[in-house]
Design a protein around this motif. Structure first.
Motif, PDB file in Angstrom:
ATOM      1  N   SER A 141      87.382  29.395  51.552  1.00  0.00           N
ATOM      2  CA  SER A 141      86.560  28.191  51.180  1.00  0.00           C
ATOM      3  C   SER A 141      87.446  27.125  51.402  1.00  0.00           C
ATOM      4  CB  SER A 141      86.351  28.487  49.668  1.00  0.00           C
ATOM      5  OG  SER A 141      85.538  29.574  49.474  1.00  0.00           O
ATOM      6  N   ALA A 142      86.876  25.803  51.091  1.00  0.00           N
ATOM      7  CA  ALA A 142      87.607  24.542  51.260  1.00  0.00           C
ATOM      8  C   ALA A 142      88.867  24.479  50.557  1.00  0.00           C
ATOM      9  CB  ALA A 142      86.490  23.392  50.913  1.00  0.00           C
ATOM     10  N   ASP A 143      89.859  24.360  51.039  1.00  0.00           N
ATOM     11  CA  ASP A 143      91.223  24.205  50.091  1.00  0.00           C
ATOM     12  C   ASP A 143      91.926  25.613  49.790  1.00  0.00           C
ATOM     13  OD1 ASP A 143      91.231  21.459  50.302  1.00  0.00           O
ATOM     14  OD2 ASP A 143      90.152  21.549  48.509  1.00  0.00           O
ATOM     15  N   GLY A 144      91.020  26.640  50.076  1.00  0.00           N
ATOM     16  CA  GLY A 144      91.624  28.057  49.992  1.00  0.00           C
ATOM     17  C   GLY A 144      92.679  28.317  51.024  1.00  0.00           C
ATOM     18  N   GLU A 145      93.758  29.011  50.589  1.00  0.00           N
ATOM     19  CA  GLU A 145      94.894  29.482  51.466  1.00  0.00           C
ATOM     20  C   GLU A 145      95.042  30.947  51.110  1.00  0.00           C
ATOM     21  OE1 GLU A 145      99.469  28.230  52.659  1.00  0.00           O
ATOM     22  OE2 GLU A 145      98.290  26.759  51.360  1.00  0.00           O
ATOM     23  N   LEU A 146      95.267  31.626  52.224  1.00  0.00           N
ATOM     24  CA  LEU A 146      95.484  32.945  52.282  1.00  0.00           C
ATOM     25  C   LEU A 146      96.754  33.239  53.305  1.00  0.00           C
ATOM     26  CD1 LEU A 146      95.139  36.199  51.717  1.00  0.00           C
ATOM     27  CD2 LEU A 146      93.588  36.039  53.785  1.00  0.00           C
ATOM     28  N   ASN A 156      83.175  42.555  52.200  1.00  0.00           N
ATOM     29  CA  ASN A 156      83.426  40.755  52.174  1.00  0.00           C
ATOM     30  C   ASN A 156      84.654  40.607  51.201  1.00  0.00           C
ATOM     31  OD1 ASN A 156      81.179  40.748  53.700  1.00  0.00           O
ATOM     32  ND2 ASN A 156      79.751  40.668  51.896  1.00  0.00           N
ATOM     33  N   LEU A 157      85.554  39.618  51.831  1.00  0.00           N
ATOM     34  CA  LEU A 157      86.804  39.284  50.946  1.00  0.00           C
ATOM     35  C   LEU A 157      86.483  37.659  51.157  1.00  0.00           C
ATOM     36  CD1 LEU A 157      89.426  39.396  49.523  1.00  0.00           C
ATOM     37  CD2 LEU A 157      90.414  39.637  51.835  1.00  0.00           C
ATOM     38  N   THR A 158      86.753  36.932  50.059  1.00  0.00           N
ATOM     39  CA  THR A 158      86.369  35.589  49.874  1.00  0.00           C
ATOM     40  C   THR A 158      87.810  34.886  49.358  1.00  0.00           C
ATOM     41  OG1 THR A 158      84.208  35.385  49.858  1.00  0.00           O
ATOM     42  CG2 THR A 158      85.352  33.417  49.114  1.00  0.00           C
ATOM     43  N   ILE A 159      88.287  34.194  49.929  1.00  0.00           N
ATOM     44  CA  ILE A 159      89.552  33.247  49.265  1.00  0.00           C
ATOM     45  C   ILE A 159      89.056  31.994  48.931  1.00  0.00           C
ATOM     46  CG2 ILE A 159      91.931  32.712  49.685  1.00  0.00           C
ATOM     47  CD1 ILE A 159      91.546  35.634  49.734  1.00  0.00           C
ATOM     48  N   SER A 160      89.192  31.595  47.453  1.00  0.00           N
ATOM     49  CA  SER A 160      88.373  30.431  46.928  1.00  0.00           C
ATOM     50  C   SER A 160      89.310  29.737  46.064  1.00  0.00           C
ATOM     51  CB  SER A 160      87.033  30.846  46.425  1.00  0.00           C
ATOM     52  OG  SER A 160      86.598  29.355  46.064  1.00  0.00           O
ATOM     53  N   ASN A 161      90.715  29.829  46.098  1.00  0.00           N
ATOM     54  CA  ASN A 161      91.761  29.419  45.106  1.00  0.00           C
ATOM     55  C   ASN A 161      91.484  27.941  45.284  1.00  0.00           C
ATOM     56  OD1 ASN A 161      93.025  29.496  47.751  1.00  0.00           O
ATOM     57  ND2 ASN A 161      94.499  31.006  46.911  1.00  0.00           N
ATOM     58  N   THR A 162      92.379  27.305  44.304  1.00  0.00           N
ATOM     59  CA  THR A 162      92.134  25.782  44.063  1.00  0.00           C
ATOM     60  C   THR A 162      93.508  25.300  44.130  1.00  0.00           C
ATOM     61  OG1 THR A 162      91.707  25.960  41.823  1.00  0.00           O
ATOM     62  CG2 THR A 162      89.791  25.840  43.097  1.00  0.00           C
ATOM     63  N   VAL A 169      98.245  29.580  46.108  1.00  0.00           N
ATOM     64  CA  VAL A 169      97.986  30.323  47.377  1.00  0.00           C
ATOM     65  C   VAL A 169      97.712  31.960  46.909  1.00  0.00           C
ATOM     66  CG1 VAL A 169      99.218  31.162  49.236  1.00  0.00           C
ATOM     67  CG2 VAL A 169      99.616  28.861  48.646  1.00  0.00           C
ATOM     68  N   ALA A 170      96.771  32.451  47.635  1.00  0.00           N
ATOM     69  CA  ALA A 170      96.628  33.744  47.405  1.00  0.00           C
ATOM     70  C   ALA A 170      97.546  34.515  48.486  1.00  0.00           C
ATOM     71  CB  ALA A 170      95.203  34.200  47.875  1.00  0.00           C
ATOM     72  N   THR A 171      98.365  35.564  48.303  1.00  0.00           N
ATOM     73  CA  THR A 171      99.179  36.214  49.132  1.00  0.00           C
ATOM     74  C   THR A 171      98.886  37.630  49.038  1.00  0.00           C
ATOM     75  OG1 THR A 171     100.803  34.558  48.923  1.00  0.00           O
ATOM     76  CG2 THR A 171     101.641  36.432  49.985  1.00  0.00           C
ATOM     77  N   THR A 172      98.900  38.377  50.279  1.00  0.00           N
ATOM     78  CA  THR A 172      98.574  39.689  50.221  1.00  0.00           C
ATOM     79  C   THR A 172      99.882  40.326  50.009  1.00  0.00           C
ATOM     80  OG1 THR A 172      99.437  40.013  52.337  1.00  0.00           O
ATOM     81  CG2 THR A 172      97.046  39.550  52.124  1.00  0.00           C
ATOM     82  N   GLU A 173      99.726  41.593  49.230  1.00  0.00           N
ATOM     83  CA  GLU A 173     100.514  42.522  48.925  1.00  0.00           C
ATOM     84  C   GLU A 173     101.584  42.859  50.034  1.00  0.00           C
ATOM     85  OE1 GLU A 173     100.416  47.169  47.030  1.00  0.00           O
ATOM     86  OE2 GLU A 173      98.474  46.140  47.731  1.00  0.00           O
TER      87      GLU A 173
END
Length: 401
Positions: free
Chosen positions: A373-378, A345-351, A355-359
């Motif tokens: 999650s709400a406002d999360g960005e991958l 399971n992978l969850t993106i929950s930054n605020t 921004v969460a960016t893959t390698e």
């Protein structure tokens, strides 16, 4: 001769109960007048059964000789009207070796001499119920030497568990603490010792000890309520865990101290339903293993981008990794840019604007569920391979492929 039962009911204050080394069966010190009796200092007394201090005050008595030793195969019981007193002098103190339980309804005055050692061959408990001006949960020097089963300090609702000089857990031994703990002492975990913390630690100048020697030990946070996983002693001296296990239960979350770095050198394990919120820099130079379903590693701060990233190996089981920093984060897809990683399971929950960016390189692989999650960005900057569900929770989530 090491058998039978001795029941002591009277004596004059300052008298010798035991004048020299000997071997007894069971001993019940039940001095009805409350007088102080004891063992001549320097003597070694072996008790093959139990030792009860039902009434009166038991201590070492002398002025010249060294500390006495009381070696008990069975349970040591301090009755509600009993007292064991150690002092600041070796001659009026005792070392205690306990092979059974420690049951304390009366007074234990630890002094600044003497070591209490638990050296049984079956499970042992330390059960302290009393707290008043003359009696504490305190131990001066405490050694856990039972290598066959755990020694457990059970929760005392009346007082905290305090060690004032030295705690030593021998290699192969396990010490479980269910009470609130105040380590005003050096903590030495020898060899492969295990320290399991089921209650909170006092957040003062010592936390996990004035100094902490981890060797090849395992420290387990296993609370039923929120716990702090400390990363520094007195907010200055870095703590480095050899093996760290998160095994809390229910809705309890173990959260790192803010400041410093969570450093693990050999293995980080998240048990089923365990949750670790990393609120400071994460630096795991060991393995990362989820055991069972429901474990969560919530990365809420920077991740050290070295040869291990999340861990030298990554065993996903049915765990969840959450990226939740309020600054930009890298979502790793490989270990050391070579070994592929698969998230269960992978969850993106930054605020905020984070921004969460893959390698870049490798493949972002998810086997069960990707949640934004709400406002999360991958931002997926590499190959995307989600073999599970894709779920947006609330408004504002972004998956940028």
């Amino acid at each position: 001769n090491g058998t039978g039962y001795i029941h002591v009911t009277a004596g004059s204050t300052g008298g010798f109960l035991i004048n020299q080394g000997c071997t007894l069966g069971n001993l019940d010190f039940d001095e009805a007048s409350g007088n102080t009796l004891g063992v001549r200092s320097g003597a070694t007394v072996i008790i093959n059964g139990y030792f009860k201090v039902t009434r009166g005050n038991f201590t070492g008595i002398d002025t010249m000789n060294p500390i006495s030793t009381i070696d008990i195969s069975g349970t040591l019981t301090i009755g509600a009207n009993g007292t064991i007193t150690n002092t600041a002098a070796a001659a009026t103190s005792c070392n205690f070796l306990v092979g059974g339980d420690w049951i304390q309804a009366g007074k234990w005055i630890p002094g600044t001499q003497g070591t209490v050692t638990f050296d049984g061959t079956a499970a042992q408990i330390i059960d302290v119920e009393r707290q008043d001006a003359d009696s504490t949960n305190d131990f001066y020097k405490l050694t856990i030497a039972n290598t066959s089963a755990a020694v457990t300090f059970v929760d005392n609702p009346n007082d905290d568990f305090v060690i004032t000089n030295t705690l030593t857990v021998n290699t192969g031994a396990q010490f479980v603490i269910q009470d609130t703990t105040d380590f005003d002492s050096t903590v030495t975990l020898s060899g492969t010792a295990i320290l399991r913390l089921e209650g909170p630690l006092t957040d003062d100048a010592s936390e996990l000890g004035t100094t902490l020697n981890v060797n090849q030990s395992t420290i387990i946070y296993a609370g039923t309520a929120a716990q702090t996983v400390f990363t520094q002693i007195n907010d200055t001296t870095a703590i480095s865990y050899y093996n760290l296990t998160i095994s809390n239960t229910g809705a309890a979350v173990a959260t790192t101290q803010t400041g410093g770095t969570l450093t693990v050198t050999n293995a980080l394990a998240i048990s089923a339903d365990g949750e670790l919120l990393v609120a400071t820099t994460y630096d795991n130079d060991g393995t990362l293993t989820f055991t069972g379903a429901g474990g969560v590693l919530n990365l809420g701060a920077a991740i050290t981008d070295d040869a291990s990233e999340l861990g030298t190996t990554f065993t996903q089981a049915q765990g969840t990794v959450t990226y939740s920093d309020d600054a930009a984060q890298t979502v790793f897809t490989r270990i050391n840019a070579t070994s592929a990683m698969t998230y269960y399971n992978l969850t993106i929950s930054n605020t905020g604007a984070a921004v969460a960016t893959t390698e870049t390189g490798g493949t972002l692989t998810v086997s069960n569920a990707l949640t934004i999650s709400a406002d999360g960005e991958l931002v997926v900057a590499t190959t995307y391979d989600n073999d599970g569900d894709l779920t947006f929770v609330g408004a504002g989530g972004v998956l940028n492929i």
